[in-house]
Motif scaffolding. Structure first.
Motif, mmCIF file in Angstrom:
data_model
loop_
_atom_site.group_PDB
_atom_site.id
_atom_site.type_symbol
_atom_site.label_atom_id
_atom_site.label_comp_id
_atom_site.label_asym_id
_atom_site.label_seq_id
_atom_site.Cartn_x
_atom_site.Cartn_y
_atom_site.Cartn_z
ATOM 1 N N UNK A 78 0.854 -1.337 0.090
ATOM 2 C CA UNK A 78 -0.046 0.102 -0.116
ATOM 3 C C UNK A 78 0.941 1.505 -0.264
ATOM 4 N N UNK A 79 0.247 2.143 -1.054
ATOM 5 C CA UNK A 79 1.357 3.246 -0.539
ATOM 6 C C UNK A 79 0.228 4.586 -0.463
ATOM 7 N N UNK A 80 1.024 5.917 0.401
ATOM 8 C CA UNK A 80 0.169 6.497 0.661
ATOM 9 C C UNK A 80 0.874 8.225 -0.701
ATOM 10 N N UNK A 81 -0.286 8.996 -0.004
ATOM 11 C CA UNK A 81 0.347 10.421 -1.161
ATOM 12 C C UNK A 81 2.023 10.607 -1.735
ATOM 13 N N UNK A 129 0.103 -5.806 1.876
ATOM 14 C CA UNK A 129 -0.931 -6.274 2.196
ATOM 15 C C UNK A 129 -2.280 -5.356 0.571
ATOM 16 N N UNK A 130 -1.482 -4.197 0.005
ATOM 17 C CA UNK A 130 -2.592 -4.387 -0.867
ATOM 18 C C UNK A 130 -3.169 -5.543 -1.941
ATOM 19 N N UNK A 131 -4.297 -5.030 -2.522
ATOM 20 C CA UNK A 131 -4.976 -6.481 -2.980
ATOM 21 C C UNK A 131 -5.296 -5.907 -4.532
ATOM 22 N N UNK A 132 -4.893 -6.511 -6.226
ATOM 23 C CA UNK A 132 -5.784 -6.296 -7.619
ATOM 24 C C UNK A 132 -6.047 -7.832 -7.514
ATOM 25 N N UNK A 133 -7.227 -7.917 -8.225
ATOM 26 C CA UNK A 133 -8.107 -8.939 -8.426
ATOM 27 C C UNK A 133 -8.204 -8.090 -9.616
ATOM 28 N N UNK A 134 -7.735 -9.180 -11.471
ATOM 29 C CA UNK A 134 -8.468 -9.096 -12.111
ATOM 30 C C UNK A 134 -9.313 -10.255 -12.480
ATOM 31 N N UNK A 135 -10.759 -9.716 -13.171
ATOM 32 C CA UNK A 135 -11.674 -11.160 -13.607
ATOM 33 C C UNK A 135 -11.472 -11.430 -15.275
ATOM 34 N N UNK A 136 -10.861 -12.117 -15.733
ATOM 35 C CA UNK A 136 -10.477 -12.642 -16.338
ATOM 36 C C UNK A 136 -10.918 -12.424 -17.509
ATOM 37 N N UNK A 193 -6.627 -3.452 7.638
ATOM 38 C CA UNK A 193 -5.282 -3.963 7.291
ATOM 39 C C UNK A 193 -4.715 -5.153 7.515
ATOM 40 N N UNK A 194 -4.922 -6.292 6.441
ATOM 41 C CA UNK A 194 -4.583 -7.109 6.042
ATOM 42 C C UNK A 194 -4.613 -7.682 4.443
ATOM 43 N N UNK A 195 -4.140 -7.953 4.415
ATOM 44 C CA UNK A 195 -4.797 -8.862 2.735
ATOM 45 C C UNK A 195 -5.904 -10.048 2.518
ATOM 46 N N UNK A 196 -5.908 -10.567 3.523
ATOM 47 C CA UNK A 196 -7.101 -11.365 4.296
ATOM 48 C C UNK A 196 -8.176 -10.933 3.846
#
Length: 367
Positions: free
Chosen positions: A245-248, A258-265, A277-280
């Motif tokens: 995760x990143x801020x300004x 912990x950040x997650x990016x989901x691509x629906x193929x 707070x968590x990846x889960x």
């Protein structure tokens, strides 16, 4: 003897309230509340967290709706008593109090009247709003952040619960995009009229030539559907990427990936989530939003429906709904309804009710 005759205004309020109460169908809501209260009292309710969320959210939304409608009736009763006291006493201070309360009730009645126009399939649901910067460089990313603050302030003023789910910060000023959940009855129906391209014209604070700069931002609004949890998504249909995760300014706000990016193929839909707070937790939140988007797609019969609900917005000249002028005339104008405000500072501080009400009425007339 008082200068004001309050009886006509009070009769008008009662007549309008009666129409609203009939359309709202309070007895039906009472029955639904009783059923949901019974389900909420079950000892095994939280054995299935997703189902429990549906029950508790549905109960909370219906209770809030009933309180709001019945609260207006109570206020009308109270102001009628106050008006009688003012008449008997001939008291100017009490008269002024009655006038202020009547104006407040009339505004609340108007708000309820607008809500009666929200009869779409998803209008009663909570909303997820995504704001994306468009053309215009630093001015556009700054504008996107101004819009994010505007909608958060609007929700805050109304007592709505909000949660910023994801923010992508620009390298310079502002944000590339942000996704926020607004948990309130009829949040989707109310905010869906905000979907489209917003245009800002001002003297750029980022340039040295003092020239007027035009920039764009896109607003997308989708309903947050509890039933979307029933949508099954095979693991083979998604690609999950994790990142930090990143801020300004790229500054880290979390020392783990912990950040997650989901691509629906199959559809190309991409959902990013980084504020839990968590990846889960981020993955669960992203999946919930993906399920909502897919459920909408499943129910759409044509591309026009997709554009209406999910907002196929380009953040350029094509889909403009509103212009904000911060130079010269100082004006905010909706291009569909003609509604306008000469106080852009107030609008950016969350004063949107006039624009939203006009948008809902315009949509109702142009279905």
């Amino acid at each position: 003897m008082l200068e004001q005759d309050f009886s006509a205004r009070i009769r008008s309020l009662r007549a309008t309230y009666a129409d609203i109460a009939e359309v709202t169908d309070l007895p039906k809501l009472d029955r639904e509340i009783a059923e949901l209260e019974e389900q909420a009292a079950a000892p095994d309710l939280w054995d299935d967290p997703a189902a429990a969320q549906v029950v508790t959210s549905g109960l909370s939304h219906r209770q809030a709706r009933v309180r709001k409608v019945r609260g207006v009736e109570s206020r009308i009763d109270d102001v009628e008593v106050l008006a009688e006291l003012a008449e008997e006493a001939g008291d100017a201070d009490t008269e002024a109090e009655v006038l202020a309360e009547l104006a407040a009730i009339e505004a609340q009645i108007q708000d309820l009247e607008v809500q009666t126009l929200l009869s779409g399939e998803y209008d009663a649901e909570s909303a997820v709003m995504t704001i994306r910067s468009g053309a215009g460089g630093d001015d556009a990313t700054d504008f996107a952040e101004m819009l994010l603050r505007m909608y958060l302030r609007w929700a805050e003023d109304r007592g709505y619960t909000t949660k910023v789910l994801d923010t992508s910060y620009a390298e310079g000023a502002g944000i590339k995009s942000a996704t926020v959940e607004i948990d309130a009855p009829y949040a989707f129906g109310t905010l869906s009229v905000e979907a489209g391209t917003h245009r800002l014209a001002r003297i750029s604070p980022f340039g040295s030539a003092d020239k007027r700069q035009t920039s764009f931002a896109a607003v997308e609004v989708i309903p947050l559907l509890a039933e979307a949890t029933e949508v099954e998504i095979p693991e083979t249909d998604i690609r999950v990427d994790v990142y930090r995760s990143s801020g300004p300014g790229g500054q880290s706000v979390n020392t783990t990936d912990s950040a997650v990016r989901i691509t629906h193929i199959p559809t190309g839909i991409v959902i990013s989530m980084q504020n839990e707070k968590s990846q889960i937790q981020n993955r669960a939140a992203a999946m919930r939003l993906l399920q909502a988007r897919l459920l909408i797609l499943q129910r759409e019969e044509e591309a026009a429906k997709k554009k209406e609900l999910a907002g196929n917005i380009t953040a350029s000249w094509g889909d403009q709904i509103r212009s904000y002028f911060l130079y010269g005339q100082q004006l905010v104008k909706d291009l569909r309804t003609g509604f306008e405000s000469t106080q852009p500072d107030a609008v950016f501080d969350g004063d949107l009710d006039g624009f939203i009400a006009a948008g809902i009425r315009w949509r109702s007339l142009n279905k």
